[in-house]
Design a protein around this motif. Structure first.
Motif, PDB file in Angstrom:
ATOM      1  N   UNK A 155     -31.146 -12.353  -5.639  1.00 29.73           N
ATOM      2  CA  UNK A 155     -31.413 -13.424  -6.597  1.00 29.73           C
ATOM      3  C   UNK A 155     -31.262 -12.921  -8.033  1.00 29.73           C
ATOM      4  N   UNK A 156     -31.773 -11.716  -8.282  1.00 33.43           N
ATOM      5  CA  UNK A 156     -31.640 -11.137  -9.621  1.00 33.43           C
ATOM      6  C   UNK A 156     -30.170 -10.933  -9.972  1.00 33.43           C
ATOM      7  N   UNK A 157     -29.386 -10.455  -9.007  1.00 34.25           N
ATOM      8  CA  UNK A 157     -27.965 -10.242  -9.254  1.00 34.25           C
ATOM      9  C   UNK A 157     -27.218 -11.531  -9.522  1.00 34.25           C
ATOM     10  N   UNK A 158     -27.525 -12.568  -8.754  1.00 35.37           N
ATOM     11  CA  UNK A 158     -26.847 -13.858  -8.932  1.00 35.37           C
ATOM     12  C   UNK A 158     -27.192 -14.472 -10.284  1.00 35.37           C
ATOM     13  N   UNK A 159     -28.487 -14.531 -10.603  1.00 32.07           N
ATOM     14  CA  UNK A 159     -28.906 -15.157 -11.859  1.00 32.07           C
ATOM     15  C   UNK A 159     -28.394 -14.378 -13.071  1.00 32.07           C
ATOM     16  N   UNK A 160     -28.438 -13.059 -12.985  1.00 28.79           N
ATOM     17  CA  UNK A 160     -27.927 -12.241 -14.091  1.00 28.79           C
ATOM     18  C   UNK A 160     -26.433 -12.455 -14.279  1.00 28.79           C
ATOM     19  N   UNK A 161     -25.706 -12.513 -13.184  1.00 30.05           N
ATOM     20  CA  UNK A 161     -24.257 -12.695 -13.266  1.00 30.05           C
ATOM     21  C   UNK A 161     -23.898 -14.055 -13.853  1.00 30.05           C
ATOM     22  N   UNK A 162     -24.629 -15.083 -13.436  1.00 28.75           N
ATOM     23  CA  UNK A 162     -24.369 -16.420 -13.987  1.00 28.75           C
ATOM     24  C   UNK A 162     -24.621 -16.433 -15.492  1.00 28.75           C
ATOM     25  N   UNK A 163     -25.744 -15.845 -15.909  1.00 27.82           N
ATOM     26  CA  UNK A 163     -26.036 -15.773 -17.338  1.00 27.82           C
ATOM     27  C   UNK A 163     -24.993 -14.978 -18.101  1.00 27.82           C
ATOM     28  N   UNK A 164     -24.532 -13.883 -17.504  1.00 27.47           N
ATOM     29  CA  UNK A 164     -23.507 -13.056 -18.147  1.00 27.47           C
ATOM     30  C   UNK A 164     -22.206 -13.836 -18.319  1.00 27.47           C
ATOM     31  N   UNK A 165     -21.828 -14.580 -17.283  1.00 28.43           N
ATOM     32  CA  UNK A 165     -20.585 -15.356 -17.354  1.00 28.43           C
ATOM     33  C   UNK A 165     -20.675 -16.456 -18.407  1.00 28.43           C
ATOM     34  N   UNK A 166     -21.839 -17.080 -18.509  1.00 26.61           N
ATOM     35  CA  UNK A 166     -22.011 -18.142 -19.511  1.00 26.61           C
ATOM     36  C   UNK A 166     -21.906 -17.575 -20.924  1.00 26.61           C
ATOM     37  N   UNK A 167     -22.555 -16.438 -21.142  1.00 32.43           N
ATOM     38  CA  UNK A 167     -22.581 -15.857 -22.488  1.00 32.43           C
ATOM     39  C   UNK A 167     -21.239 -15.234 -22.859  1.00 32.43           C
ATOM     40  N   UNK A 168     -20.617 -14.552 -21.888  1.00 34.28           N
ATOM     41  CA  UNK A 168     -19.382 -13.824 -22.194  1.00 34.28           C
ATOM     42  C   UNK A 168     -18.156 -14.717 -22.210  1.00 34.28           C
ATOM     43  N   UNK A 169     -18.261 -15.917 -21.663  1.00 35.83           N
ATOM     44  CA  UNK A 169     -17.101 -16.796 -21.618  1.00 35.83           C
ATOM     45  C   UNK A 169     -16.003 -16.260 -20.723  1.00 35.83           C
ATOM     46  N   UNK A 170     -16.395 -15.694 -19.565  1.00 34.95           N
ATOM     47  CA  UNK A 170     -15.465 -15.168 -18.561  1.00 34.95           C
ATOM     48  C   UNK A 170     -14.710 -13.918 -19.022  1.00 34.95           C
ATOM     49  N   UNK A 171     -15.170 -13.277 -20.085  1.00 34.83           N
ATOM     50  CA  UNK A 171     -14.630 -11.957 -20.429  1.00 34.83           C
ATOM     51  C   UNK A 171     -15.458 -10.934 -19.654  1.00 34.83           C
ATOM     52  N   UNK A 172     -15.036 -10.686 -18.434  1.00 32.70           N
ATOM     53  CA  UNK A 172     -15.876  -9.985 -17.470  1.00 32.70           C
ATOM     54  C   UNK A 172     -15.519  -8.504 -17.413  1.00 32.70           C
ATOM     55  N   UNK A 173     -16.529  -7.648 -17.559  1.00 32.54           N
ATOM     56  CA  UNK A 173     -16.360  -6.214 -17.382  1.00 32.54           C
ATOM     57  C   UNK A 173     -17.258  -5.779 -16.234  1.00 32.54           C
ATOM     58  N   UNK A 174     -16.649  -5.177 -15.227  1.00 29.21           N
ATOM     59  CA  UNK A 174     -17.368  -4.854 -14.000  1.00 29.21           C
ATOM     60  C   UNK A 174     -18.570  -3.952 -14.251  1.00 29.21           C
ATOM     61  N   UNK A 175     -18.376  -2.854 -14.972  1.00 32.76           N
ATOM     62  CA  UNK A 175     -19.461  -1.898 -15.161  1.00 32.76           C
ATOM     63  C   UNK A 175     -20.625  -2.507 -15.939  1.00 32.76           C
ATOM     64  N   UNK A 176     -20.304  -3.271 -16.978  1.00 34.95           N
ATOM     65  CA  UNK A 176     -21.372  -3.898 -17.758  1.00 34.95           C
ATOM     66  C   UNK A 176     -22.172  -4.878 -16.904  1.00 34.95           C
ATOM     67  N   UNK A 177     -21.457  -5.675 -16.118  1.00 39.99           N
ATOM     68  CA  UNK A 177     -22.133  -6.654 -15.274  1.00 39.99           C
ATOM     69  C   UNK A 177     -22.992  -5.963 -14.216  1.00 39.99           C
TER      70      UNK A 177
END
Length: 254
Positions: free
Chosen positions: A72-94
């Motif tokens: 759950x922590x991983x899913x919610x964190x990832x969703x928040x990261x995607x919203x904030x980053x605008x799909x500029x996704x970096x694997x290590x940071x995420x």
């Protein structure tokens, strides 16, 4: 002993180990392909993927509530990261961010529901089994070319067998030396980081504007996952039946 009394634990183990094997196989093949595309040596990629998949699957198998907290922590964190980053996704940071939030969530869980060191000890047993199995398989693959299905089935069978052989000894060691306070946070953090990496993969496959190399890598990973999942399912199910017939009471761990 009645036939029904003998068949019930076998069927239960077959079902649980089949699902666990499917999770292991899919995760293993995805990680293995990512590491290969990333330029890691074949033998090292095999050992690393086997170890990571073994630790993750062991956490789900032996500590489901903590694993769910981490997921759950991983899913919610990832969703928040995607919203904030605008799909500029970096694997290590995420993965790092998800792992950190997973640590906090696991710490909160341990504060609410105090537990012992067993989840972490069994995850360490999975780590040891994964390293040993990865090393053995790297030697085999060096001599024989194995397909994804066979490789996934073999690694699940080998890790599962080694885990059962090591489990009680590692748990006994963990009770003596591992503080229970850090068990849930570390396991939840591991699961959260893995979930974050999986969401990165799925998001990357749907995103536009990726370079050709990244698109090719994601396509290779997604192509490997179905046979890996099926191979892991078969390997886990068959291994569970064999272990039950040899006197391992797998149902006691479920």
């Amino acid at each position: 002993m009645r036939i029904q009394d003998r068949l019930t634990p076998i069927m239960l183990a077959l079902l649980v180990w089949g699902f666990a094997g499917a999770l292991f196989g899919a995760l293993f093949t995805g990680l293995h392909r990512i590491l290969l595309v990333g330029g890691l040596h074949a033998w090292l990629a095999l050992i690393a993927a086997t170890t990571a998949a073994a630790m993750t699957t062991t956490a789900f198998y032996s500590a489901m509530p903590i694993a769910l907290v981490g997921s759950m922590a991983g899913v919610l964190t990832s969703i928040g990261y995607l919203i904030i980053s605008g799909y500029e996704i970096e694997l290590l940071k995420l993965a790092e961010l998800a792992g950190g939030i997973g640590l906090l969530a696991g710490g909160f869980y341990a504060w609410i529901i105090p537990g012992g060191s067993r989840p972490l000890a069994e995850t360490i047993a999975g780590l040891i089994a994964g390293v040993l199995a990865g090393f053995i398989l790297s030697l085999i693959v060096h001599l024989i070319d194995l397909g994804v299905f066979v490789l996934a089935a073999g690694v699940v069978a080998l890790v599962g067998t080694l885990f059962e052989l090591l489990d009680q000894a590692v748990i006994g060691w963990g009770r003596r030396w591992l503080p229970g306070l850090i068990s849930a946070p570390l396991v939840a953090g591991l699961i959260a980081a893995i979930v974050g990496g999986g969401i990165w993969l799925l998001s990357g496959s749907a995103a536009s504007g990726l370079d050709t190399r990244t698109e090719t890598a994601i396509a290779l990973v997604l192509a490997d996952i179905p046979p890996g999942l099926l191979g892991g399912l078969c390997g886990g199910a068959i291994t569970s039946v064999i272990l039950e017939l040899f006197g391992f009471h797998l149902e006691d761990q479920i």
